[in-house]
Scaffold this motif. Structure first.
Motif, mmCIF file in Angstrom:
data_model
loop_
_atom_site.group_PDB
_atom_site.id
_atom_site.type_symbol
_atom_site.label_atom_id
_atom_site.label_comp_id
_atom_site.label_asym_id
_atom_site.label_seq_id
_atom_site.Cartn_x
_atom_site.Cartn_y
_atom_site.Cartn_z
ATOM 1 N N PRO A 44 0.846 -1.201 0.000
ATOM 2 C CA PRO A 44 0.000 0.000 0.000
ATOM 3 C C PRO A 44 0.879 1.248 0.000
ATOM 4 O O PRO A 44 1.755 1.386 0.842
ATOM 5 C CB PRO A 44 -0.796 -0.115 1.301
ATOM 6 C CG PRO A 44 -0.580 -1.497 1.805
ATOM 7 C CD PRO A 44 0.676 -2.018 1.197
ATOM 8 N N GLU A 45 0.642 2.123 -0.932
ATOM 9 C CA GLU A 45 1.400 3.365 -1.061
ATOM 10 C C GLU A 45 2.915 3.156 -1.089
ATOM 11 O O GLU A 45 3.689 4.025 -0.666
ATOM 12 C CB GLU A 45 1.066 4.357 0.070
ATOM 13 C CG GLU A 45 -0.313 4.953 -0.027
ATOM 14 C CD GLU A 45 -1.176 4.550 1.154
ATOM 15 O OE1 GLU A 45 -0.628 4.500 2.264
ATOM 16 O OE2 GLU A 45 -2.359 4.265 0.959
ATOM 17 N N LEU A 46 3.307 1.979 -1.590
ATOM 18 C CA LEU A 46 4.740 1.731 -1.722
ATOM 19 C C LEU A 46 5.008 1.332 -3.163
ATOM 20 O O LEU A 46 4.484 0.321 -3.630
ATOM 21 C CB LEU A 46 5.195 0.583 -0.805
ATOM 22 C CG LEU A 46 5.386 0.886 0.670
ATOM 23 C CD1 LEU A 46 5.767 -0.401 1.401
ATOM 24 C CD2 LEU A 46 6.467 1.932 0.895
ATOM 25 N N GLY A 47 5.806 2.129 -3.850
ATOM 26 C CA GLY A 47 6.041 1.798 -5.247
ATOM 27 C C GLY A 47 7.462 2.127 -5.638
ATOM 28 O O GLY A 47 8.152 2.892 -4.964
ATOM 29 N N THR A 48 7.890 1.523 -6.733
ATOM 30 C CA THR A 48 9.206 1.837 -7.281
ATOM 31 C C THR A 48 9.026 2.267 -8.722
ATOM 32 O O THR A 48 8.615 1.461 -9.556
ATOM 33 C CB THR A 48 10.121 0.600 -7.237
ATOM 34 O OG1 THR A 48 10.049 0.019 -5.953
ATOM 35 C CG2 THR A 48 11.547 0.976 -7.562
#
Lengths: 153, 254
Positions: A44-48
């Motif tokens: 959740p709300e973590l991206g690369t």
């Protein structure tokens, strides 16, 4: 001063606005599948964000049989000349980072060319995870993102 | 830098440019069929012909040349829409329409020029091949040379050697992709590809099964430009995922 596209993974909230901005900047549909920047969502709300690195010794430029991929000295990007592409897809296979994409509209390949020096995705990033900065600011570590404050509800 | 005048517009171009390069620099449109920016000009379709005058000639003496491969020399004057050019383009399109009456591209180009029906006898059992040779030229450019033009005159066609599955073909599909009338048939999937009567095994990503190139393509291009063949073995989706993982491990902050 040379500008650099800076990615701060720590600040990405995987909202996908950059993908939409890119898709709309180069076409008429907001299809993330045709965006030249790709967010790998890992929570959740973590991206690369993953986008073309405009490599100094680019595999795509080296493998292209018709020299359709050429360095733009002003932007520093590897530009793609659509008129020269023969759709052999060797660059798609050769890019070690997977940043060469297929363009179904023109039936050839496409890649990030930093929009000619004015990347359209950058203004849409709410946290500054992607930025267009002068080269001397590229090595400054990013500030921590206050995710508590950003979270809604 | 040679300076020339195209339809009254003065334009300077780098040494070694063609009339077509100069016209594009001057913003003048010249129609082409067998031209491709990535390949050497061929001058075969004759659609790009223009009237040219060069210094030393009588003022009213012009030569009809193919702009795609004619050198842009200093002081030449070019006319892209003279009566003779327009008439010649009409004849070229009329003949192309007789050769390929069912090809939508040719029908469109002819109609744009005011030609609805060919005034010649249409070819019997026509296909859509306009013999622009873009397919053979791109195959030669890639140093594959799997197909070529075969025979001369009315019997001229594009074919692999002896009309058999071409031993040199790597299944890159460049010929089919550059064909302006899409008349080279092929089938492709993640598993196999077939073109010119030859079957190819695709190079599939071990994790996702996606494929973009054939195994033959990978073998042919491995090492070119210093690009190791290993780069071809995974799909772009897998590579991006791997890069994303790598970046996370390189994060400075949590």
């Amino acid at each position: 001063m040379k500008m650099i596209y800076k990615v701060s993974v720590e600040r990405c909230i995987a909202c996908g606005k950059c993908e939409l901005a890119c898709a709309f900047a180069h076409g008429t549909e907001g299809k993330p599948a045709v965006s030249r920047i790709n967010i790998t969502r890992r929570g959740p709300e973590l991206g690369t964000p993953v986008v073309c690195y405009q490599c100094d010794t680019a595999a795509c430029e080296a493998i292209c049989p018709t020299q359709a991929l050429v360095r733009n000295p002003e932007t520093g990007a590897i530009d793609m000349d659509r008129g020269r592409c023969i759709s052999c897809r060797m660059c798609v296979a050769a890019c070690p980072f997977g940043n060469m994409l297929w363009d179904e509209t023109y039936h050839c390949v496409q890649k990030c060319d930093l929009c000619g020096g004015d990347p359209q995705c950058v203004p849409f990033c709410p946290t500054g995870a992607i930025a267009w900065v002068p080269a001397d600011m590229a090595a400054i570590p990013p500030e921590a993102l206050d995710r508590e404050t950003l979270a809604v509800g | 830098m040679p300076t020339l005048i195209i339809d009254g517009k003065k334009v300077a171009v780098p040494e070694g440019s063609t009339i077509l390069d100069a016209a594009r620099a001057a913003g003048v449109e010249i129609p082409t069929l067998c031209h491709h920016d990535g390949l050497e000009p061929w001058g075969g379709c004759r659609l790009c012909v223009v009237d040219l005058w060069q210094p030393g000639w009588d003022e009213d003496w012009f030569k009809l040349v193919t702009s795609c491969n004619h050198p842009a020399k200093d002081g030449v004057r070019v006319f892209t829409k003279s009566a003779r050019v327009v008439e010649t383009r009409g004849v070229v399109l009329d003949l192309l329409l007789a050769r390929c009456p069912d090809a939508p591209l040719i029908q469109q180009l002819a109609a744009d020029h005011g030609i609805e029906e060919t005034s010649y006898a249409p070819r019997e059992e026509p296909d859509d091949c306009i013999l622009c040779a873009l397919c053979t030229r791109v195959c030669d450019h890639l140093d594959i040379t799997a197909i070529s033009t075969v025979n001369r005159g009315a019997g001229k066609e594009i074919a692999p050697p002896f009309h058999e599955a071409p031993p040199d073909c790597i299944g890159c599909l460049a010929c089919a992709e550059v064909c302006p009338t899409n008349c080279i048939p092929y089938e492709t999937s993640n598993v196999r590809r077939s073109i010119w009567g030859k079957e190819f095994e695709m190079l599939r990503d071990p994790a996702t099964g996606q494929a973009v190139i054939t195994k033959a393509q990978a073998e042919f291009f491995a090492g070119r430009g210093g690009v190791p063949g290993e780069y071809f073995e995974t799909s772009d989706t897998t590579k991006r995922r791997e890069m994303a993982k790598k970046f996370v491990s390189l994060q400075i902050l949590e």
